[in-house]
Design an enzyme around this catalytic site. Structure first.
Site, PDB file in Angstrom:
ATOM      1  N   ASP A   1      83.053 -26.406  -3.652  1.00 20.63           N
ATOM      2  CA  ASP A   1      83.077 -27.615  -2.668  1.00 20.63           C
ATOM      3  C   ASP A   1      82.141 -28.663  -3.204  1.00 20.63           C
ATOM      4  O   ASP A   1      82.182 -29.835  -2.772  1.00 20.63           O
ATOM      5  CB  ASP A   1      82.570 -27.066  -1.371  1.00 20.63           C
ATOM      6  N   SER A   2      81.535 -28.630  -4.438  1.00 19.48           N
ATOM      7  CA  SER A   2      80.922 -29.530  -5.051  1.00 19.48           C
ATOM      8  C   SER A   2      81.889 -30.620  -5.343  1.00 19.48           C
ATOM      9  O   SER A   2      81.730 -31.747  -5.824  1.00 19.48           O
ATOM     10  CB  SER A   2      80.407 -29.188  -6.279  1.00 19.48           C
TER      11      SER A   2
ATOM     12  N   ASP B   1      85.173 -21.760  -2.731  1.00 24.33           N
ATOM     13  CA  ASP B   1      84.395 -22.055  -1.597  1.00 24.33           C
ATOM     14  C   ASP B   1      84.927 -22.194  -0.262  1.00 24.33           C
ATOM     15  O   ASP B   1      85.876 -22.916  -0.289  1.00 24.33           O
ATOM     16  CB  ASP B   1      83.530 -23.305  -1.834  1.00 24.33           C
TER      17      ASP B   1
ATOM     18  N   LYS C   1      83.526 -17.699  -1.544  1.00 27.81           N
ATOM     19  CA  LYS C   1      82.116 -17.827  -1.463  1.00 27.81           C
ATOM     20  C   LYS C   1      81.843 -18.539  -0.138  1.00 27.81           C
ATOM     21  O   LYS C   1      82.446 -19.423   0.200  1.00 27.81           O
ATOM     22  CB  LYS C   1      81.573 -18.510  -2.886  1.00 27.81           C
TER      23      LYS C   1
ATOM     24  N   GLU D   1      77.968 -19.682   2.221  1.00 26.75           N
ATOM     25  CA  GLU D   1      76.654 -19.777   1.780  1.00 26.75           C
ATOM     26  C   GLU D   1      75.900 -19.437   3.122  1.00 26.75           C
ATOM     27  O   GLU D   1      76.198 -19.487   4.209  1.00 26.75           O
ATOM     28  CB  GLU D   1      76.314 -21.342   1.772  1.00 26.75           C
TER      29      GLU D   1
ATOM     30  N   GLU E   1      70.857 -20.255  -6.344  1.00 27.55           N
ATOM     31  CA  GLU E   1      70.772 -21.610  -6.665  1.00 27.55           C
ATOM     32  C   GLU E   1      69.405 -21.921  -6.575  1.00 27.55           C
ATOM     33  O   GLU E   1      68.852 -21.944  -5.523  1.00 27.55           O
ATOM     34  CB  GLU E   1      72.026 -22.273  -6.211  1.00 27.55           C
TER      35      GLU E   1
HETATM   36  O1  KIV Z   1      80.321 -26.156  -5.150  1.00 27.66           O
HETATM   37  C1  KIV Z   1      79.592 -25.601  -6.426  1.00 27.66           C
HETATM   38  O2  KIV Z   1      80.082 -26.141  -7.178  1.00 27.66           O
HETATM   39  C2  KIV Z   1      78.728 -24.549  -6.054  1.00 27.66           C
HETATM   40  C3  KIV Z   1      77.988 -24.316  -7.322  1.00 27.66           C
HETATM   41  C4  KIV Z   1      76.712 -25.277  -7.184  1.00 27.66           C
HETATM   42  C5  KIV Z   1      77.194 -23.089  -7.534  1.00 27.66           C
HETATM   43  O3  KIV Z   1      78.513 -23.715  -5.282  1.00 27.66           O
END
Ligand code: KIV
Length: 269
Positions: free
Chosen positions: A43-44, A82, A110, A112, A179
């Site tokens: 989600d970056s 994510d 994924k 968090e 992280e």
């Molecule tokens: O969304 C993302 O790119 C991440 C990485 C920073 C691990 O969660």
């Protein structure tokens, strides 16, 4: 195709594995050429693709769209997607939204958090969804954390992180991602748990390494994080991007990246 079984085998053999973020078909193809082991549709993308200043505006529909494009173009890597901000606040939300990203082509989702996700991890796993739990600096909680900074620096915070890892592993988590935590703590987590541990700013001892692809290609505007190495700076010629991605994969496997200078070497006390 790389599977979770392969990642577990790599861990038991001490063979490190590579992971990069990916949001589109062109890079997914380049990653296939470079034999990158795992892809994170992160989600970056809220920041790298959409230009926001955090990951919070990203939606499930965005993740489905990008996962579809990546999965269509890469048949080699394990694809992890994510679940975005607030899309797994209830177990039912997590189940519905995991269905969407898994049907788009993800192999793992994924999320968090920590111990409070145990019920979610268990429900997803029972329903055929492997889960990676992202701990330490969790960008979806940036406003709770007060910024993007090193986590688990104190003994009590480190013990809490270990307890969180234990709870989600007991609930069935297939992978952990750490992280921005002290290198010594990430080493402890990687040694204590049988599941593969992926690191970013987590030192040299995790089983896998991930970077945001723009960062490792030198497309960071503003402060470059300590854990980033620009692999593009070392390339020239018409295949420079694919060569940079290949160099990253090789450096992870040969354990020349990350180096100690990419880590947070702090005494946890
Ligand atoms: O969304 C993302 O790119 C991440 C990485 C920073 C691990 O969660």
């Amino acid at each position: 195709m790389i599977s979770l079984t392969d990642l577990k085998k790599f861990k038991s053999q001490g063979r490190k594995f590579s992971c990069l973020t990916c949001y589109d078909a062109s890079f997914a193809k380049a990653f296939e050429a470079a034999e990158i082991d795992t892809i994170l549709v992160g989600d970056s993308l809220g920041m790298t693709i959409q230009g926001h200043d955090s990951t919070l505006p990203v939606t499930v529909q965005d993740m489905v769209y990008h996962t579809t494009n990546v999965a269509r173009a890469n048949k080699h890597a394990l694809i992890m997607t994510d679940l975005p901000f607030m899309s797994y606040a209830t177990v039912n939300d997590a189940l519905q939204n995991s269905r969407a990203v898994m049907q788009a082509g993800a192999h793992v989702v994924k999320i968090e958090g920590g111990a409070w996700l145990a019920d979610t991890v268990q429900a997803l796993t029972r329903n055929g969804v492997p889960v990676c739990v992202h701990l330490g600096l969790t960008p979806q909680s940036v406003h709770v954390l007060g910024g993007y900074r090193l986590q688990a620096k104190t003994l009590s915070a480190a013990e809490q992180l270990l307890a969180d890892c234990q709870a989600v592993v007991d609930a069935g988590a297939a992978l952990l991602l750490l992280e921005c935590v002290p290198a010594s703590l990430a080493k402890q987590v990687s040694e204590r748990f049988a599941v593969p541990v992926i690191g970013i700013g987590a030192g040299v001892d995790t089983d896998g390494q991930v970077l945001v692809v723009q960062d490792m290609l030198g497309l960071t505007f503003g402060k470059v994080a300590r854990f980033v190495r620009n692999f593009m700076a070392e390339q020239s010629g018409e295949h420079a991007i694919v060569d940079a991605i290949k160099a990253y994969h090789q450096a992870v496997i040969e354990q020349s990246f990350p180096a100690p200078e990419h880590s947070f070497q702090v005494d946890v006390k």
